[in-house]
Design an enzyme around this catalytic site. Structure first.
Site: not given
Lengths: 271, 221, 231
Positions: A246, A230
């Protein structure tokens, strides 16, 4: 007036011409300078209008080029038990959910096919699990339609770089933020399974891709502790070991990636 | 069975005049000269295949339907005779013979349909000479494939020239001939459907292909 | 093989962006007066149409609808044979047919997408539910598809306004008939059962396609809502 008369009419015209064979007409390059005509009667065919020119042509058929860069995914139609072998009663090695924690339709990477003793079709699939993805068999009926991609996503944890390949050729590269030593980004083979957008959360940037990779350390994390790819509101930290697992990209990079990355793309995270 | 299509009787002389905008009798030589003047390409065999002036008669008409259906009838008569003779000679065996029997019935049905549609405008049945193609198992398959292919390509060439009613009827026949072609190729071990498109033939080209088979004396064409 | 008459599924499943419904509606209620007429018989029009990229701007709305209908059926066949070839469950003549016919259907899709340009309907998503992976089911379904494709083209031929579009369509129609005979031969069923092939109208064809359940919505792999990834 009948067609018989039409034929006699045309035949009479041809008979008025002097004889010459078709072969000699061809040999003379098409036009007979002596003014002779072939003896072949024109017949009714000459009176017919020419065909219309087709509005489009069809390109030459091409064989399918089997590509080692192709991966196949399938959507999940119904929840299923994943078994060690393609038969009922084989050991359970995992579960396949119909939906992801984000509420999207779940997809899985598919591999081989097999039939059981009753002739039912089974498919070998890769499902997210801890400590690593699990491969096992589900009934074909648990799956939906297949999708095929030619892309591969590679994250190099050492180089702090993400590369997208299409048919083996790199088409996108960007620096990334990855997990800290305490919350490392897992290594292994995974896949991209959904895309979230149009949310307002600057921490994750403008959009996020969900993967089948799970954090080995954040096992109590809500929604399963899955690793996403992201954007970020801290591009100054990139590249770096900064996240809870992440893979973070600068916002302009994730937007660019989103135009190129199909759902179902395999993801390899390597050292 | 497609709906009966009623085709009106054409006036052939008026039709010829309209086609060539020429009050004289049109000889083949003049046809070729006109075509060349219009930019046509003449290929070997004297068949003009491109550049013929787009005829006013390409607008559909019942008169033109008659001409086209009569050309189709020539092709179907030839096919029907080919298969009927094959069945009568009874020299083929096995799959080839079964094919010939089934297709003979189909082609006879096609002829009957066209005869009914054309009524008194129907052309005469041509005299045919198939040589050994109706008895020799090696010659039969390729000959059948050629006849079916020429029919399909000729129909495809004329599709846009037919009135809509005639087109609907013709279309129910075209695909059956195409099935026959793939069928016989499957039997003799040739690729049944190699091309993405069945290219249309002009009537001249189709006639030329038919002439090449040698099955019809030239004056019939 | 008979395609089962399931409870009527809505056209929505087939037609995510509405283009196909629009096309079907247009076809049903079109009249001659309202359309761009391709100047049949004019050299200029013929020359322009020989360049397919320029074609879609000159096509009548109803012809666009018919070509999109053809494209939908070609998408279906393309996907079916391509998947069958990729899955590798077929062997012998059926595998050979899937290779050859798949290549042809892919070429048909390219041609129709090219001539339609921006007006082409989107490629649907298919779930063949194992049929492409099971030789007897593949063969039965291929027979149905090829017979249906032939009948569908035939059903539209007389409704096509442009002679040039018709000329292109008939050239594909007869090829589909060859495919039909070929797969029937492989299946051991008569390649040409009747002397006359009947056409099928668009509503009936689409009903049969919907009834297979093969055309499904693209799986929803996108969502709104903030991610709950580990961050």
């Amino acid at each position: 007036m009948t067609s018989r008369r039409a034929r006699r009419f045309l035949l009479a015209a041809a008979a008025a011409a002097t004889g010459a064979s078709l072969a000699s007409l061809a040999a003379s390059g098409g036009h007979d300078p002596a003014g002779e005509s072939p003896s072949r009667a024109p017949g009714p065919a000459v009176a017919l209008a020419p065909p219309a020119e087709p509005a489009f042509s069809v390109p030459a058929p091409e064989t399918l080029q089997p590509s080692r860069f192709e991966s196949t995914w399938a959507s999940v139609r119904s929840a299923a038990v994943v078994r060690a072998a393609p038969r009922r009663g084989a050991a359970v090695v995992g579960h396949l959910d119909r939906r992801t924690p984000e509420g999207t339709t779940n997809i899985v990477l598919t591999r081989h096919r097999a039939k059981d003793s009753q002739g039912s079709l089974w498919v070998r699939v890769s499902v997210p699990a801890l400590p690593a993805s699990v491969t096992g068999w589900v009934p074909r009926a648990a799956l939906g339609g297949y999708g095929v991609v030619r892309t591969q996503l590679v994250v190099d944890l050492g180089d702090l770089q993400l590369t997208l390949y299409r048919a083996g050729k790199a088409i996108f590269r960007a620096p990334v933020g990855i997990g800290t030593a305490q919350f490392p980004t897992p290594k292994g083979d995974f896949y991209v399974r959904n895309k979230l957008a149009r949310y307002r959360n600057a921490f994750y940037g403008p959009l996020a891709f969900g993967t089948s990779a799970r954090s080995a350390t954040l096992t109590d994390w809500p929604a399963g502790g899955f690793v996403g790819i992201h954007g970020t509101n801290r591009p100054d930290l990139l590249p770096g070991r900064v996240s809870h697992g992440c893979i973070r990209l600068r916002n302009e990079d994730i937007v660019r990636l989103a135009r190129l990355l199909p759902i179902g793309t395999p993801l390899r995270i390597r050292a | 069975m497609p709906d009966r299509v009623t085709l009106r009787v054409p006036d052939p002389e008026a039709a010829a005049r309209a086609l060539w905008a020429d009050n004289e009798a049109t000889s083949r030589e003049r046809l070729i000269q006109r075509a060349i003047a219009a930019g046509a390409t003449l290929v070997a065999g004297g068949v003009v295949i491109a550049g013929l002036p787009r005829l006013a008669a390409s607008a559909q008409s019942p008169e033109q339907d008659v001409e086209i259906f009569n050309f189709a009838l020539l092709l179907e008569y030839t096919q029907a005779a080919f298969y009927a003779e094959t069945v009568e000679r009874a020299e083929l065996t096995g799959e080839l013979f079964e094919f010939a029997k089934v297709v003979a019935n189909h082609e006879r049905a096609h002829v009957d349909y066209l005869l009914e549609a054309l009524g008194s405008d129907a052309r005469d049945e041509p005299v045919t000479d198939f040589g050994n193609a109706t008895g020799d198992p090696d010659a039969f398959g390729p000959a059948a494939a050629t006849l079916e292919d020429v029919a399909v390509a000729a129909y495809n060439g004329q599709a846009a020239n037919l009135t809509k009613g005639a087109l609907q009827a013709a279309a129910t026949i075209i695909s059956v001939d195409a099935r026959h072609a793939a069928w016989i190729r499957s039997i003799i071990g040739e690729p049944p459907a190699a091309d993405a498109v069945d290219a249309p033939l002009t009537a001249e080209e189709a006639t030329s292909r038919l002439a090449e088979t040698g099955f019809l004396p030239e004056e019939q064409l | 093989m008979t395609l089962h008459d399931f409870d009527d599924l809505r056209l929505d499943h087939l037609d995510r962006d509405g283009a196909l419904r629009q096309a079907a509606d247009n076809l049903e209620r079109t009249s001659r007066a309202g359309f761009l007429a391709v100047a049949a018989g004019s050299v200029a029009a013929a020359a322009a149409l020989a360049r397919p990229q320029a074609a879609s701007a000159q096509l009548a709305t109803s012809d666009v609808a018919i070509l999109n209908y053809a494209l939908t059926l070609e998408y279906l066949q393309d996907a079916f044979y391509t998947e069958a070839e990729r899955k590798g469950a077929l062997s012998g003549p059926a595998a050979q047919l899937a290779r050859v016919v798949g290549a042809v259907e892919r070429a048909h899709v390219k041609a129709l997408r090219n001539v339609l340009g921006k007006k082409a309907v989107k490629r649907p998503f298919f779930d063949f539910r194992g049929v492409t992976e099971d030789p007897p089911q593949f063969t039965r379904t291929a027979v149905a598809f090829e017979d249906l494709g032939t009948a569908a083209y035939k059903g539209q031929a007389h409704r096509i306004k442009s002679p040039e579009v018709l000329a292109a369509a008939v050239g594909i129609h007869s090829v589909e008939a060859r495919h039909a005979a070929w797969i029937r031969y492989i299946a051991g069923t008569p390649p040409a059962a009747e002397p006359f092939d009947e056409g099928k109208a668009m509503p009936e064809t689409l009903r049969l396609v919907r009834a297979t359940g093969f055309v499904v919505g693209r799986p929803r792999t996108g969502a709104r809502g903030a991610p709950r990834f580990t961050g």
